[in-house]
Design a protein around this motif. Structure first.
Motif, short mmCIF file in Angstrom:
data_model
loop_
_atom_site.label_atom_id
_atom_site.label_comp_id
_atom_site.label_asym_id
_atom_site.label_seq_id
_atom_site.Cartn_x
_atom_site.Cartn_y
_atom_site.Cartn_z
N HIS A 50 -5.22 8.27 53.92
CA HIS A 50 -4.24 9.41 54.41
C HIS A 50 -5.61 10.74 53.96
CE1 HIS A 50 -0.12 8.45 53.42
NE2 HIS A 50 -0.71 7.52 52.59
N TYR A 51 -5.74 12.20 54.17
CA TYR A 51 -6.83 13.10 53.19
C TYR A 51 -6.02 13.89 52.62
CZ TYR A 51 -9.84 12.16 57.47
OH TYR A 51 -9.82 11.41 58.41
N VAL A 52 -6.98 14.01 51.24
CA VAL A 52 -6.23 15.21 50.72
C VAL A 52 -7.56 16.47 50.78
CG1 VAL A 52 -7.58 13.98 48.58
CG2 VAL A 52 -5.10 15.85 48.29
N THR A 53 -7.06 17.70 50.50
CA THR A 53 -8.09 19.00 50.34
C THR A 53 -7.98 19.44 49.38
OG1 THR A 53 -8.19 18.97 52.45
CG2 THR A 53 -8.53 20.61 51.56
N PHE A 54 -9.14 19.34 48.11
CA PHE A 54 -8.76 20.29 46.95
C PHE A 54 -10.32 20.87 46.78
CE2 PHE A 54 -11.38 16.61 44.90
CZ PHE A 54 -11.45 15.64 45.63
N GLU A 55 -11.16 21.86 46.20
CA GLU A 55 -11.84 22.18 45.26
C GLU A 55 -11.93 21.91 44.31
OE1 GLU A 55 -11.78 27.03 47.29
OE2 GLU A 55 -12.50 26.35 45.35
N LEU A 104 -16.51 24.13 46.17
CA LEU A 104 -16.84 23.62 47.15
C LEU A 104 -15.75 22.65 47.79
CD1 LEU A 104 -20.43 21.93 46.16
CD2 LEU A 104 -20.00 23.23 47.32
N GLU A 105 -15.28 23.29 49.20
CA GLU A 105 -14.13 22.79 49.43
C GLU A 105 -14.07 20.72 49.89
OE1 GLU A 105 -11.88 25.17 51.74
OE2 GLU A 105 -10.96 24.19 53.05
N TYR A 106 -13.51 20.62 50.23
CA TYR A 106 -13.85 18.96 50.71
C TYR A 106 -12.61 18.35 50.66
CZ TYR A 106 -17.98 17.93 47.35
OH TYR A 106 -19.36 18.58 46.65
N LYS A 107 -12.30 17.78 51.86
CA LYS A 107 -11.64 17.32 52.77
C LYS A 107 -11.91 15.15 52.31
CE LYS A 107 -8.83 16.68 56.90
NZ LYS A 107 -8.36 16.66 58.40
N VAL A 108 -10.77 15.26 51.58
CA VAL A 108 -11.27 13.94 50.83
C VAL A 108 -10.27 11.86 51.48
CG1 VAL A 108 -11.40 11.39 49.29
CG2 VAL A 108 -12.46 14.57 49.28
N PHE A 109 -11.39 11.85 52.23
CA PHE A 109 -10.52 10.75 52.53
C PHE A 109 -10.15 9.50 51.96
CE2 PHE A 109 -9.86 6.34 54.90
CZ PHE A 109 -9.48 6.75 56.01
N TYR A 110 -9.16 8.44 51.65
CA TYR A 110 -8.65 7.25 50.56
C TYR A 110 -8.05 6.88 51.66
CZ TYR A 110 -4.33 9.73 49.34
OH TYR A 110 -3.06 10.19 49.32
N LEU A 111 -8.09 5.46 50.76
CA LEU A 111 -6.98 4.35 51.82
C LEU A 111 -6.44 3.61 50.42
CD1 LEU A 111 -9.71 2.27 54.07
CD2 LEU A 111 -7.60 3.39 54.44
N GLU A 112 -5.19 2.99 50.05
CA GLU A 112 -4.57 3.20 49.19
C GLU A 112 -3.53 1.38 49.47
OE1 GLU A 112 -1.40 6.47 48.73
OE2 GLU A 112 -0.94 4.55 47.26
N ASN A 113 -3.16 1.15 48.70
CA ASN A 113 -1.95 0.32 48.85
C ASN A 113 -1.57 -0.03 47.50
OD1 ASN A 113 -0.50 -2.13 50.21
ND2 ASN A 113 -2.20 -3.47 50.06
N GLY A 114 -0.50 -0.56 47.67
CA GLY A 114 0.54 -1.11 46.26
C GLY A 114 0.95 -0.18 45.37
N THR A 115 1.80 -0.52 44.77
CA THR A 115 2.30 0.21 43.41
C THR A 115 2.30 0.01 41.72
OG1 THR A 115 4.20 -1.31 43.45
CG2 THR A 115 4.41 0.71 44.76
N GLY A 116 2.20 0.82 40.94
CA GLY A 116 1.94 0.48 40.10
C GLY A 116 0.98 0.96 39.41
N GLN A 117 0.42 1.58 38.37
CA GLN A 117 -1.00 2.25 37.05
C GLN A 117 -1.77 2.31 38.49
OE1 GLN A 117 -2.50 -0.06 34.10
NE2 GLN A 117 -3.72 2.33 33.31
N PRO A 118 -2.40 3.14 39.11
CA PRO A 118 -3.45 3.92 39.93
C PRO A 118 -4.63 3.51 39.56
CG PRO A 118 -2.81 5.75 39.09
CD PRO A 118 -1.97 5.01 38.32
N LEU A 119 -5.26 3.09 40.46
CA LEU A 119 -6.28 1.78 40.15
C LEU A 119 -7.59 2.41 41.31
CD1 LEU A 119 -8.70 -0.98 39.43
CD2 LEU A 119 -7.28 -1.75 40.72
N VAL A 120 -8.29 3.13 40.86
CA VAL A 120 -8.94 3.94 41.29
C VAL A 120 -10.33 3.86 42.20
CG1 VAL A 120 -9.83 6.63 41.63
CG2 VAL A 120 -7.62 6.04 40.66
#
Lengths: 135, 286
Positions: free
Chosen positions: B10-15, B19-35
């Motif tokens: 997914h991509y998420v855009t925020f400041e 600075l405005e960044y369009k950030v790509f991330y991969l994810e899988n699973g459910t539960g407590q976030p592990l970043v």
């Protein structure tokens, strides 16, 4: 703990090193422009290694003061090189970067040439794990 | 036979700091976030083994992002970034990670970073202990000088190969050759960001004298370091953990500076210990 590989004479080591390099699939696949000369200083013996297009074309064993020019030098104590000569080196004896940061290895001379050839030099030094220590 | 991975992108855009960044991330699973933060000059494929780890994905929402200027996350959208030298600072790096967690509305996330991610993990433990449910600093220490080098971008050398082979010796000879070469390959892709990342790693990050301010009662902290890491040695991390207090340190045998990428099956054993330590909020025996 793995046993150290048998110690060859300096000339035998040079010949084995050249043979290992010249038949190594990785260096021969990526060494088209791998051309440089460097000093491997192991204290008890020293070697100037000439590489042309991925082939070790000459190794000067214990050259005299003006006999064998080189572009850069990799210097370390015999003890450190013996660490490199094990099939599975102990931590910090597993590469020229680790031994330079954490042991007594020194990288000297025209380091740009080293960096230009870093991929193949890295593999070439790892050949010591099968060829054995130069000292 | 084909196989579709459960990992999604997914991509998420925020400041962050204007600075405005369009950030790509991969994810899988459910539960407590592990970043998960990759290492300097690299991208989120270093976490490929973890992302498809069914046992961990059954208990955690694993999120592995690309820091801006890495992988599929572009440099800032709203500046002429090509007219400036990139130098990552601790302030901006921390602000970015908190902003990412806010943008994804993550509650009680565990942050795990490696190398320059391990160092920023310590910064987060100091600055934002209440924003995280736990912090894992992999290959981190209070100070890690010596790697902010011009060689990473020297125009007379092949920067891709210098970066990739320059970090090769950070990996253990015992790690599977194919995984070491994948890690090498990733490093051929990030040379333009590597040096700027290392400004943070070797210059701006310096927590010497401040480790006692880290409050592990507010946020549990675990440090993990591999014995073949010549930049941050186990001794460096052990020294750091001891100065923090109530911080679990796990020394990892037969592995190096990119444990999740060079040998995931071995790393996951230590990771499970670390996650257990966070869950229990108490140190585990090493």
């Amino acid at each position: 703990m793995t046993a150290p590989t048998p110690v060859l004479s300096a000339q035998e080591w040079a010949d084995a090193f050249a043979e290992a390099n010249n038949t190594d699939p990785e260096i021969q696949a990526h060494g088209k422009h791998f051309t440089c000369s460097y000093l491997l200083d192991a204290g008890e013996h020293s070697f100037v290694i000439d590489v042309v297009s991925g082939k070790v074309v000459h190794v000067a064993v214990d050259p005299g003061p003006l006999e064998a020019p080189y572009q850069f030098a990799i210097r370390a104590s015999a003890e450190t090189w013996r660490g490199f000569g094990r099939p599975v080196p102990e931590p910090m004896f597993h590469g020229i970067w680790s031994a330079s940061f954490r042991r007594d290895m020194r990288l000297e001379g025209d380091l740009l040439v080293l960096m230009q050839n870093l991929r193949c030099i890295t593999r070439q030094i790892e050949l010591l794990r099968t060829v054995g220590s130069p000292v | 036979m084909s196989r579709i991975s459960p990992v999604t992108g997914h991509y998420v855009t925020f400041e962050v700091d204007g600075l405005e960044y369009k950030v790509f991330y991969l994810e899988n699973g459910t539960g407590q976030p592990l970043v998960c933060q990759h290492t300097a000059g690299c991208h989120n494929h270093q976490w490929r083994g973890l992302l498809e780890d069914e046992e961990i994905a059954s208990r955690y929402r694993i999120i592995a992002y690309d820091l801006p200027r890495h992988g599929k996350s572009d440099p800032p959208e709203n500046t002429e970034w090509w007219k400036e030298e990139y130098r990552l600072t601790a302030d901006h790096y921390c602000a970015f990670i908190v902003a990412l967690c806010d943008a994804l509305d993550l509650r009680d996330p565990i942050f795990m970073g490696c190398s320059f991610g391990g160092n920023v993990a310590l910064q987060l433990a100091l600055r934002h202990p209440d924003r995280f449910g736990g912090i894992l600093a992999v290959e981190g220490a209070d100070h890690s000088p010596g790697f902010y080098l011009d060689w990473w971008q020297h125009p007379h050398a092949n920067a891709a190969q210098v970066c990739a082979s320059g970090v090769w010796d950070l990996m253990a000879p015992q790690s599977p050759e194919a995984d070491r070469w994948k890690t090498w390959f990733y490093y051929t892709q990030g040379s333009e960001a590597f040096k700027g990342d290392l400004y943070f790693y070797s210059v701006d990050h310096d927590l010497r004298g401040r480790l006692g301010e880290i409050d592990t009662d507010r946020c549990p902290l675990v440090m993990l370091t591999g014995e073949y890491d010549y930049l941050t040695t186990p001794a460096d991390s052990a020294r750091t953990a001891a100065a923090i207090g109530n911080c679990t340190f796990i020394e990892m045998k037969d592995i190096g500076h990119f444990p999740m990428s060079e040998n995931y099956p071995l790393f996951r054993r230590y990771l499970l210990q670390a996650l257990q330590a966070v869950e229990r909020r108490k140190p585990v025996p090493v």
